[in-house]
Enzyme design. Structure first.
Site, PDB file in Angstrom:
ATOM      1  N   CYS A  95     -46.047 -10.210   2.241  1.00  0.00           N
ATOM      2  CA  CYS A  95     -45.813 -11.497   1.563  1.00  0.00           C
ATOM      3  C   CYS A  95     -45.632 -12.624   2.569  1.00  0.00           C
ATOM      4  O   CYS A  95     -45.917 -13.784   2.260  1.00  0.00           O
ATOM      5  CB  CYS A  95     -44.636 -11.399   0.590  1.00  0.00           C
ATOM      6  N   CYS A  97     -48.768  -8.498  -2.928  1.00  0.00           N
ATOM      7  CA  CYS A  97     -47.746  -7.433  -2.821  1.00  0.00           C
ATOM      8  C   CYS A  97     -48.355  -6.087  -3.246  1.00  0.00           C
ATOM      9  O   CYS A  97     -48.800  -5.922  -4.375  1.00  0.00           O
ATOM     10  CB  CYS A  97     -46.537  -7.774  -3.694  1.00  0.00           C
ATOM     11  N   CYS A 147     -48.251 -14.612  -2.401  1.00  0.00           N
ATOM     12  CA  CYS A 147     -47.342 -13.488  -2.098  1.00  0.00           C
ATOM     13  C   CYS A 147     -47.233 -12.547  -3.300  1.00  0.00           C
ATOM     14  O   CYS A 147     -47.128 -11.327  -3.129  1.00  0.00           O
ATOM     15  CB  CYS A 147     -45.966 -13.993  -1.667  1.00  0.00           C
ATOM     16  N   CYS A 189     -49.270 -22.192  -5.551  1.00  0.00           N
ATOM     17  CA  CYS A 189     -49.591 -20.974  -4.783  1.00  0.00           C
ATOM     18  C   CYS A 189     -48.847 -19.771  -5.364  1.00  0.00           C
ATOM     19  O   CYS A 189     -47.700 -19.890  -5.790  1.00  0.00           O
ATOM     20  CB  CYS A 189     -49.170 -21.185  -3.326  1.00  0.00           C
ATOM     21  N   CYS A 216     -48.530 -15.935   3.485  1.00  0.00           N
ATOM     22  CA  CYS A 216     -47.963 -17.240   3.103  1.00  0.00           C
ATOM     23  C   CYS A 216     -48.571 -18.370   3.940  1.00  0.00           C
ATOM     24  O   CYS A 216     -48.515 -18.331   5.169  1.00  0.00           O
ATOM     25  CB  CYS A 216     -46.447 -17.219   3.276  1.00  0.00           C
ATOM     26  N   ASP A 253     -26.151 -10.638   8.198  1.00  0.00           N
ATOM     27  CA  ASP A 253     -26.681  -9.556   7.387  1.00  0.00           C
ATOM     28  C   ASP A 253     -25.753  -8.339   7.388  1.00  0.00           C
ATOM     29  O   ASP A 253     -26.226  -7.211   7.307  1.00  0.00           O
ATOM     30  CB  ASP A 253     -28.057  -9.158   7.963  1.00  0.00           C
TER      31      ASP A 253
HETATM   32  S1  SF4 Z   1     -43.714 -18.117  -0.680  1.00  0.00           S
HETATM   33 FE1  SF4 Z   1     -45.606 -18.689   0.396  1.00  0.00          FE
HETATM   34  S2  SF4 Z   1     -47.164 -17.282  -0.422  1.00  0.00           S
HETATM   35 FE2  SF4 Z   1     -45.407 -17.240  -1.849  1.00  0.00          FE
HETATM   36  S3  SF4 Z   1     -45.882 -18.788  -3.384  1.00  0.00           S
HETATM   37 FE3  SF4 Z   1     -44.633 -19.803  -1.846  1.00  0.00          FE
HETATM   38  S4  SF4 Z   1     -46.139 -20.719  -0.453  1.00  0.00           S
HETATM   39 FE4  SF4 Z   1     -47.268 -19.168  -1.648  1.00  0.00          FE
END
Ligand code: SF4
Length: 367
Positions: A265, A219, A215, A212, A269, A154
């Site tokens: 986020c 946010c 996230c 899904c 998850c 980083d």
């Molecule tokens: S990163 Fe995680 S929370 Fe976001 S869409 Fe993918 S599985 Fe779902």
């Protein structure tokens, strides 16, 4: 004049090289890395590729004040431009989750307490990981002839997420972080660029986000403007760490009690159900920062801040950023006499940015 020929990668015997990746993985485990993958240094620039994605992101201005993202585009796009003769990249993962997610969530849900992104609670990961990668590179160097390499964490323009995915460490989720079916996403990435061709690992070609979009929905500032597309100018991590100066008044109430970074986020998850706490004692929270109150931290003078944040990534926002972010969080906290007097004590702060955010926070408590 005949131009100088670039240095060619040295050739070991095929069988020597084919055994090396497993040996490197074993050394990496001993050094505390949870996983390691090997890939080539080639990054595709076709439409839909990682570089195309980077260019579109820059063209949209999503980088905000992070001008270096555009300035260093070429170095990011071409590993051999950053380190001559790079042909192979080792990508390594080190987990940092310092505590169970329920504890983090409880801290986030308490508006009187400061929420600090979990990666920043302990020792600065940059140095720790670079040192470990250096040790790993020393071991590789001793095993092969004439190795040219450079280690990163980083700290330089490296397209680290795409390289990690190409090295098989996980896929890039809709939140734009790398995640893994067994480990979730609470990890740091580090890289070694090498001028030696090593056998590559299979890339991660499947994504497992499916339908899904938790996230995106969670946010607080709606910074994930579309799957895989993050507008950093709205992202709380960017605003509280990288952004200098005043924070847009419209965004301030959405920041809540997040004073350095944001983990929402990742917290939401589903793949992080499988994340394991780190084995690294150095990533444990320092100075009770895992659940300190806003008032307590706002009272730190500059000397205290300087002393307590030594050797931590938490220093990045600077003391002005620290007070600015705390003022916002105090403006968002439920009204109390203690909060109002803490803010009033800094009402005449000589720094214009701090002064302005404190005034804003006080105005929230007189509404
Ligand atoms: S990163 Fe995680 S929370 Fe976001 S869409 Fe993918 S599985 Fe779902």
């Amino acid at each position: 004049m005949i131009p100088a020929q670039p240095k060619r990668p040295t050739a070991e015997t095929k069988s020597e090289l084919s055994a090396l990746p497993e040996q490197i993985r074993a050394w990496a485990k001993e050094l505390g890395f949870a996983a390691l993958g090997i890939t080539t240094a080639d990054l595709d620039s076709e439409p839909g590729s990682d570089l195309d994605h980077l260019d579109n992101w820059l063209a949209a201005g999503f980088q905000g004040q992070m001008g270096w993202m555009a300035d260093q585009r070429e170095l990011r796009a071409r590993p051999e431009a950053l380190h001559p003769n790079t042909v192979t990249v080792i990508s390594a993962r080190m987990d940092y989750l310092p505590e169970p997610q329920e504890i983090m969530q409880a801290n986030l849900d308490d508006p009187d307490r400061a929420y600090i992104s979990r990666y920043a609670l302990g020792r600065d990961y940059h140095k720790l990981i670079r040192k470990r990668l250096q040790k790993l590179a020393d071991q590789i160097e001793a095993a092969v002839s004439a190795l040219g390499y450079r280690v990163f964490c980083d700290s330089a323009p490296v397209l680290e997420k795409a390289l990690a995915r190409n090295a098989g460490l996980g896929w890039i989720g809709k939140h734009t972080l790398v995640l893994n079916r067994e480990a979730g996403s609470w990890f740091f990435l580090g890289e070694i660029y090498l001028d030696k061709i090593l056998p590559s690992d299979p890339p991660q070609t499947r994504e497992h986000c499916g339908s899904c979009q938790s996230c995106i929905d969670i946010c607080p500032t709606q910074a994930i403007v579309a799957p895989y597309k993050l507008d950093a100018r709205r992202c709380i991590s960017y605003l509280t760490i990288e952004h200098r100066g005043s924070i847009d008044e419209e965004l301030r109430p959405l920041i809540g009690n997040r004073i350095f970074g944001c983990d929402d986020c990742q917290l939401v998850c589903p793949w992080n159900r499988y994340a394991q706490p780190t084995q690294e004692a150095d990533f444990s929270p320092r100075h009770g920062l895992g659940n300190a109150t806003l008032i307590e931290l706002f009272a730190w003078d500059e000397a205290t801040w300087d002393e307590r944040t030594k050797g931590m990534a938490l220093r990045r926002a600077g003391y002005v950023g620290w007070l600015r972010n705390l003022a916002i969080a105090l403006g968002n906290a439920p009204s109390s006499e203690n909060i109002q007097s803490a803010l009033a004590a800094r009402k005449n702060h000589p720094n214009e940015i701090v002064h302005e955010h404190v005034r804003w926070a006080l105005s929230r408590h007189s509404e």
